[in-house]
Design an enzyme around this catalytic site. Structure first.
Site, PDB file in Angstrom:
ATOM      1  N   GLU A  88      37.604  -3.798  57.893  1.00  0.00           N
ATOM      2  CA  GLU A  88      37.126  -3.743  59.278  1.00  0.00           C
ATOM      3  C   GLU A  88      36.947  -5.147  59.860  1.00  0.00           C
ATOM      4  OE1 GLU A  88      36.863  -1.149  61.070  1.00  0.00           O
ATOM      5  OE2 GLU A  88      37.001   0.440  59.603  1.00  0.00           O
ATOM      6  N   GLY A 123      37.618   6.919  51.831  1.00  0.00           N
ATOM      7  CA  GLY A 123      37.873   6.140  50.618  1.00  0.00           C
ATOM      8  C   GLY A 123      38.586   4.834  50.873  1.00  0.00           C
ATOM      9  N   LYS A 124      38.653   4.398  52.122  1.00  0.00           N
ATOM     10  CA  LYS A 124      39.415   3.179  52.452  1.00  0.00           C
ATOM     11  C   LYS A 124      38.793   1.929  51.823  1.00  0.00           C
ATOM     12  CE  LYS A 124      38.760   3.862  56.843  1.00  0.00           C
ATOM     13  NZ  LYS A 124      37.927   5.074  56.741  1.00  0.00           N
ATOM     14  N   SER A 153      35.678   8.253  58.523  1.00  0.00           N
ATOM     15  CA  SER A 153      34.665   7.672  57.635  1.00  0.00           C
ATOM     16  C   SER A 153      34.545   8.509  56.374  1.00  0.00           C
ATOM     17  CB  SER A 153      33.310   7.613  58.351  1.00  0.00           C
ATOM     18  OG  SER A 153      33.382   6.757  59.471  1.00  0.00           O
ATOM     19  N   GLY A 154      34.395   7.813  55.239  1.00  0.00           N
ATOM     20  CA  GLY A 154      34.260   8.498  53.960  1.00  0.00           C
ATOM     21  C   GLY A 154      35.575   8.902  53.333  1.00  0.00           C
TER      22      GLY A 154
END
Length: 582
Positions: free
Chosen positions: A505, A381-382, A378-379
């Site tokens: 997601e 940059g995706k 998480s975090g």
């Protein structure tokens, strides 16, 4: 948030809003002038009647004419008020449409930093206050000015002495009232800002009603909303206190002038300087002078309130809409290579406004017709990379190309027509199942809608009730499960048939059965599309053509699942935690 000068606005700022109604306003102006003329003629007729009675002359014709003028004035006033209200409603409607259209085109960064409730307040209560600018402000000032000038001229001709005494008292009262009224605009703007804050607090509480109930935080949230309401109440009282001064000042002005005229005028009648008819006419003109002045001062305060609201509206309209600063390519965009990748990140860097850098020299390519997955903690940059492809934000370094063309050289509408985007939160709009599906494909047939629902295993939604495709989904899709909302968002993207799908997601809210069904749907559409997928569940992307591993805003590895399990420690760690490798 875009910095916009907090410039004060004047009456000139109203002209663009009134221009569309200039024909109707011209009619209203003409009716106002005719109404003022009928009013100003009445005291002169009263004087003639009184003088005729004193001279034992016939006055029936004059009385009939006086009655006709009174009736005509009332009819003209009623028609004028209706047209004025109609114009005001048209002004509010046009402003709301313009403001709503502008809000929907603001850069995404503006929504990130502005409060939704405050934006709603500008469309709702601020635009409503503009109505008073027309109905109780602008034309009352204009009509009042006509009556004041006409009455003052007649009073001067009737008795210069009485006029001079009247003018001194009225000028002092009006000057004081205008001085007080000038404070209204700033106070009104502050009051509207407090109302916007209150609306934001209410919107925040309602949108999270389930979370608040589950946390037993109703009292705390009620207190928060109550504090915002109290602040709005206090700001409103400050406006009311200033406005309340105008009424007493007007009353004192009227009564003082009336008593002064009666006292001095009675003495002048007794001395023979003027007749009783002159005095009665003068008193009537006095009311035509003082009452419009009082109304004009009140209208001035209303005008200041409306201008304060207009300033808040103009503040939003001054924010450039998305694409306003787009660079224009010098000519037809040429591809950099004969067969470029569908999407190419070339040393891309990015940071949100007023924040630290999020991406650092990100480089990878997505070949046309292939499936690329973005994975990482998480975090990393995706999701930001997908937002850059959609041009919700602009890259701050490097270049991002689609079909070999820098996205900054492609109009946003043209670019987005090639992209299907499913957000991580999978938002569903309030309304019907049909309405949600038709957002991106408004001409789709019922057969197409049902086919795409079957494709994502949602066909049962159209069979639940007799409403079929017109079944309600609730506010924010509350009548659907989390997985159903996500699949509906994917169906919406598939229905538009774009050559590129950006999925953030897509299976995060799905159980194993629906995840498998959605994977089959993605496999079916991937044959003829380019896919860029953000995934936390690696099981959904193990068969991707390539997997890009990100960490801390950088690309740390690229390859297939089998390659990365041996070459990337981070990917192997993620796969191990998800039981994909041992």
């Amino acid at each position: 948030m875009t910095s916009v000068p907090n410039r004060p606005v004047g009456l000139a700022a109203l002209l663009p809003y009134l221009r569309a109604h200039r024909g109707l306003l011209a009619v209203v102006g003409a009716l106002s002038l005719l109404g003022a003329a009928t009013s100003l003629a009445q005291p002169l007729l009263v004087r003639s009647v009184l003088d005729g009675v004193s001279a034992a002359a016939p006055v029936a014709g004059l009385v009939g004419l006086l009655v006709a003028l009174v009736v005509a004035g009332a009819l003209l006033g009623g028609l004028r008020d209706y047209l004025l209200q109609r114009t005001a409603e048209g002004l509010v409607l046009g402003t709301r449409r313009r403001l709503a259209g502008h809000l929907l085109r603001l850069p995404i960064a503006e929504y990130d930093q502005r409060r939704t409730g405050d934006l709603l307040s500008r469309v709702g209560s601020d635009t409503t206050l503009l109505r008073a600018v027309v109905t109780s402000g602008l034309f009352e000032v204009v009509t009042g000015a006509v009556l004041v000038v006409g009455a003052a001229g007649a009073m001067l001709l009737l008795d210069p002495v009485l006029f001079g005494l009247t003018l001194l008292g009225v000028a002092a009262g009006v000057g004081f009232a205008l001085t007080v009224a000038r404070r209204v605009r700033a106070l009104s703007r502050a009051a509207q800002e407090r109302v916007g804050e209150m609306t934001s607090a209410v919107e925040r509480a309602i949108s999270a009603a389930r979370t608040i109930r589950a946390a037993r935080a109703e009292r705390r949230e009620s207190e928060t909303v109550g504090d915002s309401a109290t602040a709005a109440y206090a700001a409103g009282l400050r406006v009311a206190r200033v406005q309340a001064v105008v009424g007493p000042v007007s009353t004192v002005t009227v009564q003082s002038a009336f008593l002064l005229v009666l006292a001095v005028g009675g003495a002048r009648v007794a001395s023979g300087a003027i007749t009783v008819g002159d005095l009665v006419a003068f008193v009537m003109f006095l009311f035509f002078l003082v009452l419009p002045l009082g109304q004009a001062v009140h209208a001035y305060t209303q005008l200041q309130t409306g201008l304060g609201a207009l300033q808040r509206i103009e503040e939003i309209l001054d924010v450039p809409v998305e694409g306003a600063a787009d660079r224009i390519p010098p000519g037809p965009a040429a591809r950099t290579r004969p067969d470029p990748p569908m999407i190419e990140f070339d040393r891309v860097g990015f940071g949100y406004p007023d924040g630290p850098p999020v991406l650092h020299e990100v480089s990878f390519a997505v070949p046309a017709g292939t499936r690329t997955a973005l994975v990482g903690p998480s975090g990393a940059g995706k999701s930001t990379l997908l937002a850059l492809v959609e041009r919700f934000y602009e890259v701050t370094a490097g270049a991002l190309r689609v079909d070999g063309v820098d996205v900054r050289d492609v109009p946003r509408d043209v670019l987005r027509a090639r992209l299907g985007y499913v957000e991580q939160e999978a938002p569903v709009l309030a309304g019907t199942l049909r309405g949600n599906l038709l957002i991106g494909a408004p001409t789709a047939t019922d057969a197409q809608l049902r086919a795409v629902l079957d494709e994502v295993n949602l066909g049962h939604l159209a069979e639940r009730t007799a409403d079929g495709l017109d079944v309600q989904v609730g506010e924010g899709g509350v009548l659907l499960s989390g997985g159903e909302r996500q699949r509906l968002a994917i169906a919406r993207a598939l229905l538009a048939g774009p050559p590129v799908l950006l999925l953030d997601e897509p299976t995060s809210n799905l159980d194993a059965r629906n995840e498998a069904a959605l994977r089959r749907a993605i496999d079916a559409v991937a044959v003829r599309r380019t896919l860029l997928i953000v995934a936390h569940r690696l099981s959904t992307v193990v068969d991707a053509d390539q997997i890009v591993v990100l960490d801390g805003g950088r690309v740390v590895a690229t390859g297939t699942h089998d390659q990365l399990t041996t070459t990337s420690p981070l990917y192997r760690e993620l796969a191990t935690h998800q039981l994909l490798v041992t």
